[in-house]
Design a protein around this motif. Structure first.
Motif, PDB file in Angstrom:
ATOM      1  N   ARG A 135       0.839  -1.211   0.000  1.00 29.30           N
ATOM      2  CA  ARG A 135       0.000   0.000   0.000  1.00 29.30           C
ATOM      3  C   ARG A 135       0.867   1.252   0.000  1.00 29.30           C
ATOM      4  O   ARG A 135       0.594   2.203  -0.728  1.00 29.30           O
ATOM      5  CB  ARG A 135      -0.939  -0.001   1.211  1.00 29.30           C
ATOM      6  N   TYR A 137       4.034   1.628  -1.051  1.00 32.81           N
ATOM      7  CA  TYR A 137       4.751   1.795  -2.313  1.00 32.81           C
ATOM      8  C   TYR A 137       3.817   2.228  -3.438  1.00 32.81           C
ATOM      9  O   TYR A 137       4.184   3.071  -4.261  1.00 32.81           O
ATOM     10  CB  TYR A 137       5.505   0.517  -2.678  1.00 32.81           C
ATOM     11  N   ARG A 138       2.631   1.677  -3.476  1.00 35.59           N
ATOM     12  CA  ARG A 138       1.670   2.089  -4.504  1.00 35.59           C
ATOM     13  C   ARG A 138       1.264   3.547  -4.311  1.00 35.59           C
ATOM     14  O   ARG A 138       1.150   4.303  -5.276  1.00 35.59           O
ATOM     15  CB  ARG A 138       0.451   1.176  -4.483  1.00 35.59           C
ATOM     16  N   ARG A 139       1.035   3.946  -3.060  1.00 35.90           N
ATOM     17  CA  ARG A 139       0.664   5.330  -2.773  1.00 35.90           C
ATOM     18  C   ARG A 139       1.777   6.283  -3.209  1.00 35.90           C
ATOM     19  O   ARG A 139       1.524   7.409  -3.634  1.00 35.90           O
ATOM     20  CB  ARG A 139       0.370   5.488  -1.275  1.00 35.90           C
ATOM     21  N   CYS A 143       5.024   0.928  -9.171  1.00 37.04           N
ATOM     22  CA  CYS A 143       4.105   0.017  -9.842  1.00 37.04           C
ATOM     23  C   CYS A 143       4.878  -1.215 -10.284  1.00 37.04           C
ATOM     24  O   CYS A 143       6.106  -1.196 -10.384  1.00 37.04           O
ATOM     25  CB  CYS A 143       3.423   0.682 -11.028  1.00 37.04           C
ATOM     26  N   GLU A 144       4.138  -2.267 -10.547  1.00 39.12           N
ATOM     27  CA  GLU A 144       4.766  -3.501 -11.025  1.00 39.12           C
ATOM     28  C   GLU A 144       5.175  -3.308 -12.472  1.00 39.12           C
ATOM     29  O   GLU A 144       4.449  -2.661 -13.245  1.00 39.12           O
ATOM     30  CB  GLU A 144       3.793  -4.661 -10.874  1.00 39.12           C
TER      31      GLU A 144
END
Length: 146
Positions: A135, A137-139, A143-144
């Motif tokens: 959460r 890192y995404r915020r 991204c993958e």
């Protein structure tokens, strides 16, 4: 602890003399979580020494930071180089200090330092079971890969 960053007396560049504090922080942060592999204090210290010595890729001390409360290291971000790109090797926060914005502040400081050093991208690897880290890192815009 090498030097304070402007505007934040608690956020300091991570120095080689911080290896014992960092290893203890890592051990506490991972204990009981999805990344806990039963490491000992000696295991954690060996990993930190290997990282600082560049055995897992060149260590970037000018882009690695720790946050302190008094004499206690409460959070840290360690940046190395992996496959010719900067990598957040570790971002850890002591359990009693989690969910207080330390990880976000440290990663922001690392990204700023990387940008100032001419790096355009940074990568990291995260255990897919580590929901809180995902959460965060995404915020922060990670991204993958496609």
């Amino acid at each position: 602890m090498l030097e304070a960053l402007a505007g934040d007396s608690e956020l300091l560049k991570l120095g080689l003399d911080d290896e014992l504090d960092l290893s203890r922080l890592m051990l506490a942060a991972y204990r009981g979580g999805v990344d806990d592999e039963g490491e000992t204090e000696a295991d954690a210290l060996a990993l930190v020494r290997d990282t600082f010595d560049g055995r897992v890729g060149p260590f970037l001390p000018h882009c690695s930071f720790a946050r302190w409360r008094g004499r206690e290291m409460v959070a840290a971000v360690v940046v190395t180089v992996f496959q010719a790109m900067p990598m957040i090797a570790f971002c850890v926060t002591a359990p009693a200090h989690q969910r207080q914005g330390h990880g976000e502040a440290l990663i922001a400081a690392a990204i700023t330092a990387l940008d100032e050093a001419g790096w355009a991208k940074v990568q990291l690897f995260v255990n897919p079971l580590n929901e809180r880290a995902l959460r965060l890192y995404r915020r922060l815009g990670f991204c993958e890969p496609a």
